[in-house]
Design a protein around this motif. Structure first.
Motif, PDB file in Angstrom:
ATOM      1  N   HIS A  27      18.733 -14.588 -32.040  1.00  0.00           N
ATOM      2  CA  HIS A  27      17.697 -15.351 -31.495  1.00  0.00           C
ATOM      3  C   HIS A  27      17.661 -15.776 -29.921  1.00  0.00           C
ATOM      4  O   HIS A  27      16.801 -16.686 -29.322  1.00  0.00           O
ATOM      5  CB  HIS A  27      17.629 -16.501 -32.322  1.00  0.00           C
ATOM      6  CG  HIS A  27      17.087 -16.283 -33.562  1.00  0.00           C
ATOM      7  ND1 HIS A  27      15.897 -16.231 -34.117  1.00  0.00           N
ATOM      8  CD2 HIS A  27      17.803 -16.297 -34.819  1.00  0.00           C
ATOM      9  CE1 HIS A  27      15.710 -16.026 -35.231  1.00  0.00           C
ATOM     10  NE2 HIS A  27      16.883 -16.008 -35.793  1.00  0.00           N
ATOM     11  N   THR A  70      14.200 -21.624 -35.749  1.00  0.00           N
ATOM     12  CA  THR A  70      14.044 -20.124 -35.644  1.00  0.00           C
ATOM     13  C   THR A  70      13.221 -19.652 -36.656  1.00  0.00           C
ATOM     14  O   THR A  70      12.817 -18.374 -36.598  1.00  0.00           O
ATOM     15  CB  THR A  70      15.383 -19.646 -35.700  1.00  0.00           C
ATOM     16  OG1 THR A  70      16.017 -19.845 -37.202  1.00  0.00           O
ATOM     17  CG2 THR A  70      16.309 -20.019 -34.519  1.00  0.00           C
ATOM     18  N   GLU A  99      14.067 -27.626 -21.713  1.00  0.00           N
ATOM     19  CA  GLU A  99      13.065 -26.566 -21.216  1.00  0.00           C
ATOM     20  C   GLU A  99      12.369 -27.481 -20.333  1.00  0.00           C
ATOM     21  O   GLU A  99      12.097 -26.986 -19.118  1.00  0.00           O
ATOM     22  CB  GLU A  99      12.227 -26.060 -22.289  1.00  0.00           C
ATOM     23  CG  GLU A  99      11.096 -25.095 -21.795  1.00  0.00           C
ATOM     24  CD  GLU A  99      11.303 -23.975 -21.340  1.00  0.00           C
ATOM     25  OE1 GLU A  99      10.571 -23.255 -20.481  1.00  0.00           O
ATOM     26  OE2 GLU A  99      12.348 -23.320 -21.822  1.00  0.00           O
ATOM     27  N   HIS A 120      17.688 -15.000 -25.856  1.00  0.00           N
ATOM     28  CA  HIS A 120      16.941 -14.121 -25.172  1.00  0.00           C
ATOM     29  C   HIS A 120      17.685 -12.982 -24.879  1.00  0.00           C
ATOM     30  O   HIS A 120      19.060 -13.187 -24.410  1.00  0.00           O
ATOM     31  CB  HIS A 120      16.362 -14.963 -23.845  1.00  0.00           C
ATOM     32  CG  HIS A 120      15.498 -14.191 -22.957  1.00  0.00           C
ATOM     33  ND1 HIS A 120      15.713 -13.097 -22.234  1.00  0.00           N
ATOM     34  CD2 HIS A 120      13.981 -14.606 -22.975  1.00  0.00           C
ATOM     35  CE1 HIS A 120      14.790 -12.639 -21.564  1.00  0.00           C
ATOM     36  NE2 HIS A 120      13.514 -13.555 -22.102  1.00  0.00           N
ATOM     37  N   TYR A 164      10.307 -18.627 -26.179  1.00  0.00           N
ATOM     38  CA  TYR A 164      11.939 -18.947 -25.918  1.00  0.00           C
ATOM     39  C   TYR A 164      11.775 -20.291 -25.217  1.00  0.00           C
ATOM     40  O   TYR A 164      10.968 -20.643 -24.203  1.00  0.00           O
ATOM     41  CB  TYR A 164      12.595 -18.016 -25.063  1.00  0.00           C
ATOM     42  CG  TYR A 164      12.705 -16.676 -25.566  1.00  0.00           C
ATOM     43  CD1 TYR A 164      14.096 -16.620 -26.340  1.00  0.00           C
ATOM     44  CD2 TYR A 164      11.882 -15.539 -25.714  1.00  0.00           C
ATOM     45  CE1 TYR A 164      14.253 -15.308 -26.896  1.00  0.00           C
ATOM     46  CE2 TYR A 164      12.148 -14.373 -26.471  1.00  0.00           C
ATOM     47  CZ  TYR A 164      13.408 -14.292 -26.838  1.00  0.00           C
ATOM     48  OH  TYR A 164      13.945 -13.106 -27.556  1.00  0.00           O
ATOM     49  N   ARG A 165      12.885 -21.049 -25.547  1.00  0.00           N
ATOM     50  CA  ARG A 165      13.022 -22.386 -24.561  1.00  0.00           C
ATOM     51  C   ARG A 165      14.444 -22.462 -24.450  1.00  0.00           C
ATOM     52  O   ARG A 165      15.276 -21.915 -25.037  1.00  0.00           O
ATOM     53  CB  ARG A 165      12.588 -23.618 -25.451  1.00  0.00           C
ATOM     54  CG  ARG A 165      11.133 -23.790 -25.883  1.00  0.00           C
ATOM     55  CD  ARG A 165      10.875 -25.026 -26.606  1.00  0.00           C
ATOM     56  NE  ARG A 165      11.215 -26.140 -25.861  1.00  0.00           N
ATOM     57  CZ  ARG A 165      10.203 -26.462 -24.903  1.00  0.00           C
ATOM     58  NH1 ARG A 165       8.994 -26.043 -24.692  1.00  0.00           N
ATOM     59  NH2 ARG A 165      10.493 -27.950 -24.294  1.00  0.00           N
ATOM     60  N   TRP A 166      14.604 -23.100 -23.089  1.00  0.00           N
ATOM     61  CA  TRP A 166      15.990 -23.084 -22.732  1.00  0.00           C
ATOM     62  C   TRP A 166      16.938 -24.467 -23.387  1.00  0.00           C
ATOM     63  O   TRP A 166      16.310 -25.431 -23.665  1.00  0.00           O
ATOM     64  CB  TRP A 166      15.948 -23.683 -21.078  1.00  0.00           C
ATOM     65  CG  TRP A 166      15.918 -22.496 -20.233  1.00  0.00           C
ATOM     66  CD1 TRP A 166      14.624 -21.859 -19.699  1.00  0.00           C
ATOM     67  CD2 TRP A 166      16.920 -21.589 -19.853  1.00  0.00           C
ATOM     68  NE1 TRP A 166      14.829 -21.019 -18.890  1.00  0.00           N
ATOM     69  CE2 TRP A 166      16.229 -20.696 -19.017  1.00  0.00           C
ATOM     70  CE3 TRP A 166      18.218 -21.490 -20.152  1.00  0.00           C
ATOM     71  CZ2 TRP A 166      16.759 -19.647 -18.298  1.00  0.00           C
ATOM     72  CZ3 TRP A 166      19.002 -20.422 -19.458  1.00  0.00           C
ATOM     73  CH2 TRP A 166      18.406 -19.520 -18.672  1.00  0.00           C
ATOM     74  N   ARG A 224      21.825 -13.136 -24.063  1.00  0.00           N
ATOM     75  CA  ARG A 224      22.702 -12.578 -24.939  1.00  0.00           C
ATOM     76  C   ARG A 224      24.029 -12.141 -24.635  1.00  0.00           C
ATOM     77  O   ARG A 224      25.031 -12.675 -25.176  1.00  0.00           O
ATOM     78  CB  ARG A 224      22.018 -11.639 -25.936  1.00  0.00           C
ATOM     79  CG  ARG A 224      22.469 -11.637 -27.246  1.00  0.00           C
ATOM     80  CD  ARG A 224      21.647 -10.703 -28.137  1.00  0.00           C
ATOM     81  NE  ARG A 224      20.428 -11.098 -28.228  1.00  0.00           N
ATOM     82  CZ  ARG A 224      19.365 -10.433 -28.510  1.00  0.00           C
ATOM     83  NH1 ARG A 224      19.485  -8.856 -28.544  1.00  0.00           N
ATOM     84  NH2 ARG A 224      17.804 -10.842 -28.627  1.00  0.00           N
ATOM     85  N   ARG A 254      18.409 -19.342 -23.514  1.00  0.00           N
ATOM     86  CA  ARG A 254      17.060 -19.441 -24.296  1.00  0.00           C
ATOM     87  C   ARG A 254      17.418 -18.943 -25.745  1.00  0.00           C
ATOM     88  O   ARG A 254      18.056 -17.987 -25.974  1.00  0.00           O
ATOM     89  CB  ARG A 254      16.076 -18.687 -23.314  1.00  0.00           C
ATOM     90  CG  ARG A 254      15.758 -19.198 -22.139  1.00  0.00           C
ATOM     91  CD  ARG A 254      15.192 -18.365 -21.259  1.00  0.00           C
ATOM     92  NE  ARG A 254      16.068 -17.265 -20.685  1.00  0.00           N
ATOM     93  CZ  ARG A 254      15.718 -16.122 -19.960  1.00  0.00           C
ATOM     94  NH1 ARG A 254      14.325 -15.930 -19.457  1.00  0.00           N
ATOM     95  NH2 ARG A 254      16.779 -15.342 -19.376  1.00  0.00           N
ATOM     96  N   ILE A 255      16.917 -19.945 -26.607  1.00  0.00           N
ATOM     97  CA  ILE A 255      16.711 -19.444 -28.087  1.00  0.00           C
ATOM     98  C   ILE A 255      15.085 -19.407 -28.391  1.00  0.00           C
ATOM     99  O   ILE A 255      14.459 -20.010 -28.076  1.00  0.00           O
ATOM    100  CB  ILE A 255      17.214 -20.714 -28.780  1.00  0.00           C
ATOM    101  CG1 ILE A 255      18.680 -20.903 -28.441  1.00  0.00           C
ATOM    102  CG2 ILE A 255      17.283 -20.270 -30.428  1.00  0.00           C
ATOM    103  CD1 ILE A 255      19.141 -22.089 -28.966  1.00  0.00           C
ATOM    104  N   ARG A 256      15.036 -18.282 -29.162  1.00  0.00           N
ATOM    105  CA  ARG A 256      13.442 -17.784 -29.578  1.00  0.00           C
ATOM    106  C   ARG A 256      13.140 -18.927 -30.760  1.00  0.00           C
ATOM    107  O   ARG A 256      13.919 -18.642 -31.684  1.00  0.00           O
ATOM    108  CB  ARG A 256      13.588 -16.162 -30.042  1.00  0.00           C
ATOM    109  CG  ARG A 256      12.050 -15.824 -30.523  1.00  0.00           C
ATOM    110  CD  ARG A 256      11.898 -14.397 -30.864  1.00  0.00           C
ATOM    111  NE  ARG A 256      12.620 -14.331 -32.030  1.00  0.00           N
ATOM    112  CZ  ARG A 256      13.966 -13.280 -32.297  1.00  0.00           C
ATOM    113  NH1 ARG A 256      14.170 -12.601 -30.994  1.00  0.00           N
ATOM    114  NH2 ARG A 256      14.310 -13.124 -33.258  1.00  0.00           N
ATOM    115  N   ARG A 257      11.835 -19.255 -30.744  1.00  0.00           N
ATOM    116  CA  ARG A 257      11.402 -20.160 -31.687  1.00  0.00           C
ATOM    117  C   ARG A 257      10.777 -19.415 -32.823  1.00  0.00           C
ATOM    118  O   ARG A 257      10.426 -18.245 -32.606  1.00  0.00           O
ATOM    119  CB  ARG A 257      10.367 -21.212 -30.949  1.00  0.00           C
ATOM    120  CG  ARG A 257      10.098 -22.419 -31.707  1.00  0.00           C
ATOM    121  CD  ARG A 257       9.433 -23.398 -30.756  1.00  0.00           C
ATOM    122  NE  ARG A 257       8.097 -22.804 -30.198  1.00  0.00           N
ATOM    123  CZ  ARG A 257       7.316 -23.234 -28.984  1.00  0.00           C
ATOM    124  NH1 ARG A 257       8.028 -24.474 -28.541  1.00  0.00           N
ATOM    125  NH2 ARG A 257       6.452 -22.688 -28.437  1.00  0.00           N
TER     126      ARG A 257
END
Length: 197
Positions: A114, A99, A178, A116, A150-152, A120, A142-145
């Motif tokens: 973080h 993150t 992902e 998506h 974003y990746r699943w 959320r 999905r989480i924001r890098r």
């Protein structure tokens, strides 16, 4: 200790270790001055409680948590723990690096920032329901890098319960899938395309 309690005119609480026939024991001692109607101290009231078992349990818990953190830091997953009420109290080094934000900023419910925006509310509701039920938690979001992409992730958490069945801690992990998800999407698109011909 008695003089300290009397001079301070307040209750003194302290932990002390004392010899015992089966090894040292730890006691918590409470001492307080007793006063007469004129306010003069005429005695010091004291009580000691053997807390050896509690201290041993706390030591074991600390050791286990240290082992868990060591293990968590060696895994390729984003690992985390939460208190019984769902409040996040630990995020692994992998989570922090992914993150790009310090752990302290993401504890509690800061980690949810973080996720998506489209995931959320759903994920938060599912987490709250799992905490309320005290049941396994499993979902995808999905989480924001750190670079904004974003990746699943497939997310799972299990509750650790004490002998009475009360949750004492949640242990969770997020696994990046992902690439697998994209493969599934492509296969589904090809299948639908063939059916539409």
């Amino acid at each position: 200790m008695d003089r300290q309690a009397a001079e301070a005119d307040r209750t003194i609480t302290a932990e002390e270790t004392a010899p015992h026939h089966d090894g040292p024991h730890t006691y918590v001692s409470l001492k307080a001055p007793l006063r007469d109607k004129q306010g003069a101290i005429y005695a010091i009231f004291g009580i000691s409680t053997d807390i050896t078992e509690r201290k041993s349990a706390e030591d074991i818990l600390r050791e286990n948590e240290a082992r868990l953190r060591t293990l968590a830091e060696s895994l390729p997953h984003l690992v985390w723990t939460c208190r019984s009420d769902g409040w996040c109290d630990y995020l692994s080094r992998q989570w922090v690096e992914y993150t790009g934000r310090p752990e302290a900023e993401q504890l509690g419910y800061g980690w949810a920032e973080h996720l998506h925006p489209d995931d959320r509310e759903r994920a938060g509701g599912e987490w709250a329901a799992a905490v309320s039920r005290g049941d396994w938690f499993e979902t995808e979001f999905r989480i924001r890098r750190a670079d904004g992409a974003y990746r699943w992730f497939k997310t799972r958490a299990v509750p650790l319960k004490d002998g009475a069945g009360h949750i004492v801690k949640w242990f969770g992990s997020n696994t990046d899938f992902e690439d697998s998800k994209r493969t599934i999407w492509r296969s589904e698109e090809r299948r639908v395309g063939k059916e539409c011909r």
